[in-house]
Design a protein around this motif. Sequence first.
Motif, PDB file in Angstrom:
ATOM      1  N   LYS A 117      48.636 -11.468  37.722  1.00 22.45           N
ATOM      2  CA  LYS A 117      49.384 -10.219  37.932  1.00 22.45           C
ATOM      3  C   LYS A 117      48.409  -9.028  37.971  1.00 22.45           C
ATOM      4  N   GLU A 162      46.473  -9.123  41.074  1.00 23.24           N
ATOM      5  CA  GLU A 162      47.311  -8.696  42.192  1.00 23.24           C
ATOM      6  C   GLU A 162      47.178  -7.199  42.453  1.00 23.24           C
ATOM      7  N   VAL A 171      44.698  -7.267  45.649  1.00 26.19           N
ATOM      8  CA  VAL A 171      45.580  -7.690  46.723  1.00 26.19           C
ATOM      9  C   VAL A 171      45.618  -6.650  47.844  1.00 26.19           C
ATOM     10  N   PHE A 184      43.163 -11.965  50.620  1.00 29.42           N
ATOM     11  CA  PHE A 184      44.391 -12.713  50.367  1.00 29.42           C
ATOM     12  C   PHE A 184      44.170 -14.227  50.374  1.00 29.42           C
ATOM     13  N   GLU A 185      43.490 -14.692  51.401  1.00 27.94           N
ATOM     14  CA  GLU A 185      43.241 -16.125  51.501  1.00 27.94           C
ATOM     15  C   GLU A 185      42.387 -16.633  50.352  1.00 27.94           C
ATOM     16  N   TYR A 237      42.308 -15.355  47.472  1.00 33.14           N
ATOM     17  CA  TYR A 237      43.225 -15.330  46.334  1.00 33.14           C
ATOM     18  C   TYR A 237      44.041 -16.619  46.287  1.00 33.14           C
ATOM     19  N   ILE A 238      44.640 -16.942  47.409  1.00 33.32           N
ATOM     20  CA  ILE A 238      45.427 -18.177  47.516  1.00 33.32           C
ATOM     21  C   ILE A 238      44.583 -19.405  47.172  1.00 33.32           C
ATOM     22  N   ILE A 248      43.849 -19.682  43.546  1.00 37.24           N
ATOM     23  CA  ILE A 248      45.019 -20.190  42.819  1.00 37.24           C
ATOM     24  C   ILE A 248      45.165 -21.690  43.013  1.00 37.24           C
ATOM     25  N   ALA A 249      45.017 -22.096  44.263  1.00 36.72           N
ATOM     26  CA  ALA A 249      45.122 -23.525  44.558  1.00 36.72           C
ATOM     27  C   ALA A 249      44.105 -24.317  43.750  1.00 36.72           C
ATOM     28  N   PHE A 277      44.905 -24.221  39.935  1.00 34.21           N
ATOM     29  CA  PHE A 277      46.051 -25.022  39.524  1.00 34.21           C
ATOM     30  C   PHE A 277      45.839 -26.510  39.739  1.00 34.21           C
ATOM     31  N   MET A 278      45.064 -26.806  40.756  1.00 35.26           N
ATOM     32  CA  MET A 278      44.797 -28.218  40.965  1.00 35.26           C
ATOM     33  C   MET A 278      43.899 -28.753  39.849  1.00 35.26           C
TER      34      MET A 278
END
Lengths: 154, 154
Positions: B27, B30, B34, B40-41, B43-44, B47-48, B51-52
């Motif tokens: 957050k 962000e 952001v 953005f990519e 960031y994604i 996260i991926a 989390f993986m």
Amino acid sequence: MLTIFFAKNKLIIIYGTSLAALLFLLKWLEYRFVIISNAFEIYIGAIAVIFMTLGIWLALKLTKPKIKTVIVEVEKEVFVTSNPNFVFNENELNKLGISKRELDVLELMSAGLSNNEIAEKLFVSLNTVKTHSSKLFEKLDVKRRTQAIEKLNA
Amino acid sequence: MLTIFFAKNKLIIIYGTSLAALLFLLKWLEYRFVIISNAFEIYIGAIAVIFMTLGIWLALKLTKPKIKTVIVEVEKEVFVTSNPNFVFNENELNKLGISKRELDVLELMSAGLSNNEIAEKLFVSLNTVKTHSSKLFEKLDVKRRTQAIEKLNA
DNA sequence: TTTTCCTTCATACTTTTGGGTGATTTTAAA
DNA sequence: TTTAAAATCACCCAAAAGTATGAAGGAAAA
């Protein structure tokens, strides 16, 4: 060669491919829903969930099971009619640290075979039989094969 | 009760807490990055990856190690001994024409004594014992003293 | 009385057995 | 990965066992 490579790394290839596909999907989703600023957190969450699931799945798939060998002793009753020779076996011989091969030699020895005959029967050299018998006598605390036989039949 | 619950679900609680912390971090990120649409990519992707990794770690930690139990049954022979019947009585020996003195030698021989020891015990010379044992082997139809002992114990 | 067997012993020779040491390889365990 | 034990074999040497042959005294049988 190549097929072997594919077979060996099948899982990794599948995973890589599906990952790529997923990225395409994400890219597509990006242009469709990212405009809705409100959906951003959902998007992030979805990615998190997907990749975590992927991670869990991957981990579960790739971990090799630990092989745990459990040795269960099954008692097998052997009725001995007139062979007191091998009563000595399990009970005493293991305690004396007599190896399997030495036991082989001992048995043939007590059957009256010469070292040469034992060597032929076990497909080893005469010297090997001598080595085994020497160690055998040490462990049995005897000086001669005849005494070893006596100990076996006692 | 509560402590037991905590102890039992320690890992899950830790995971949940760190997940919450991570969400706060996200957050925060962000609002910081952001704005840079370019990031953005990344960031994604971050996260991926996070989390993986989390998923993999979680799976490895939470799942009980896959144990493939291989049960090896080892037969432990329990000997239920009956009557060992080994008497080479006088009748049989007499049939073979074994003399008294030869029998003396045979007995001491089967007791594991060497020819020399037998000679001392019987107050005769080594040569005599050899003679006796030679004739003994002939009569018993064996080649070695060990075989003679076998014949006695069989 | 002659023959046969038992017992004793010897010499000479061969084979078997056993002791000691060391090397290599394989296997199992820590 | 390192260590330890087991299994294999070799070489040398010494002791024991076994074979062959012969001999001599004694006991029992033909």
